[in-house]
Enzyme design. Structure first.
Site, PDB file in Angstrom:
ATOM      1  CB  ILE A  13      -0.932   0.008   1.237  1.00  0.00           C
ATOM      2  CG1 ILE A  13      -1.842  -1.228   1.239  1.00  0.00           C
ATOM      3  CG2 ILE A  13      -1.771   1.285   1.269  1.00  0.00           C
ATOM      4  CD1 ILE A  13      -2.582  -1.447   2.563  1.00  0.00           C
ATOM      5  CE1 TYR A 153      -1.499  -6.758  11.026  1.00  0.00           C
ATOM      6  CE2 TYR A 153      -3.822  -7.350  10.934  1.00  0.00           C
ATOM      7  CZ  TYR A 153      -2.727  -6.680  10.403  1.00  0.00           C
ATOM      8  OH  TYR A 153      -2.879  -5.916   9.266  1.00  0.00           O
ATOM      9  CE  LYS A 157      -2.385  -3.007  11.315  1.00  0.00           C
ATOM     10  NZ  LYS A 157      -1.658  -1.878  10.729  1.00  0.00           N
TER      11      LYS A 157
END
Ligand code: NAI
Length: 255
Positions: A13, A153, A157
């Site tokens: 990205i 993870y 986030k």
């Protein structure tokens, strides 16, 4: 032309975003472990400090945009590393570059979160409070002890999204908009590695968005560029899911 600093600039990205920004005439400062304008290890306090110093030097203390895209997934060598890169590098760079952004023109920052943040139980973990309390040593230690990469993870986030949302007043006072983009599946090396993981590969491959496909890095880059732009002048403190419908599929009545 705006000056934009982007972490995770060498791949996925971040790389797509840097390309789009450069094509649009932005002055881009890429940050990554290697193959970038600033090559540092963002998992360490020294690397983060070096990134902040070098960005400030390159932009002369005036930054227009910041995008925090660097991240590691469930195949990272340790759960502590997941928190170090996905949470603590983000909080350090936000803190370290806030003043320079405050001097920028129509300034805006975007953090790349994930739809994983809505995974059931992600918010209830002890590591989340430790991250938000800025206790890096304890957070990394707890994550390594728990040794659950998927939850580490998701927790990283979730915490990073809460961090952004808790700072809406502070950043508004500085005149800087701050938002989160939460992707679902993006066809990048990080996602590819997850699909091949012995523990998570099958579940990762089977988790398909209502739109029936994964996204391309350029699709996320477009959304990030929108959030940075004056067209998004009233969007602040939001988590923009860009996930082909995954969030709505997982929790249709919560938003
Ligand atoms: P990628 O693996 O293609 O790019 C991540 C970049 O971060 C790499 O260039 C890598 O070198 C850099 N990075 C990792 N650790 C670093 C460190 N210690 N110091 C400096 N740079 C470091 O991955 P992708 O998919 O482009 O990921 C970008 C962001 O999007 C990450 O925050 C990821 O968690 C998030 N995301 C990705 C999804 C996907 O399906 N690919 C889904 C949801 C969120």
């Amino acid at each position: 032309m705006p000056i934009t600093a982007v972490t995770g600039a060498a791949s996925g990205i971040g790389a797509a975003l840097c390309q789009q920004l450069r094509d649009a005439g932005h002055d881009v400062i890429g940050i990554d472990r290697a193959n970038s304008d600033i090559n540092v290890d963002l998992s360490t306090p020294a690397g983060r400090q070096q990134a902040v110093s070098e960005v400030l030097e390159r932009c002369n203390g005036v930054l227009d945009h910041l995008v925090l895209c660097a991240g590691v997934g469930v195949t990272a060598p340790s759960c502590g590393l997941i928190l170090a890169v996905n949470y603590f590098a983000v909080s350090s760079l936000l803190d370290g570059l806030a003043e320079a952004l405050g001097k920028g023109s129509q300034p805006s920052a975007v953090v790349v979160g994930s739809v994983a943040s809505v995974q059931p139980g992600a918010d209830k973990q002890p590591i989340v409070e430790l991250m938000l309390a800025a206790d890096e040593a304890a957070a990394l230690d707890a994550a390594n002890q728990a040794n659950n990469p998927s939850m580490a993870y998701a927790g990283s986030k979730y915490a990073v999204s809460v961090l952004v949302r808790r700072q809406v007043h502070e950043w508004a006072k500085r005149g800087v908009r701050l938002n989160v983009v939460a992707p679902g599946v993006v066809e990048t090396p990080l996602y590819q590695a997850s699909t091949e993981d012995p523990r998570y590969g099958e579940a990762t491959r089977n988790f398909v968005a209502p739109l029936g496909r994964g996204s391309q890095p350029g699709e996320l880059a477009e959304v990030i560029r929108f959030l940075l732009s004056p067209q998004a002048s009233f969007i602040h403190g939001t988590v923009l899911f860009t996930d082909g419908g995954m969030d709505a599929m997982v929790r249709p009545s919560r938003f």
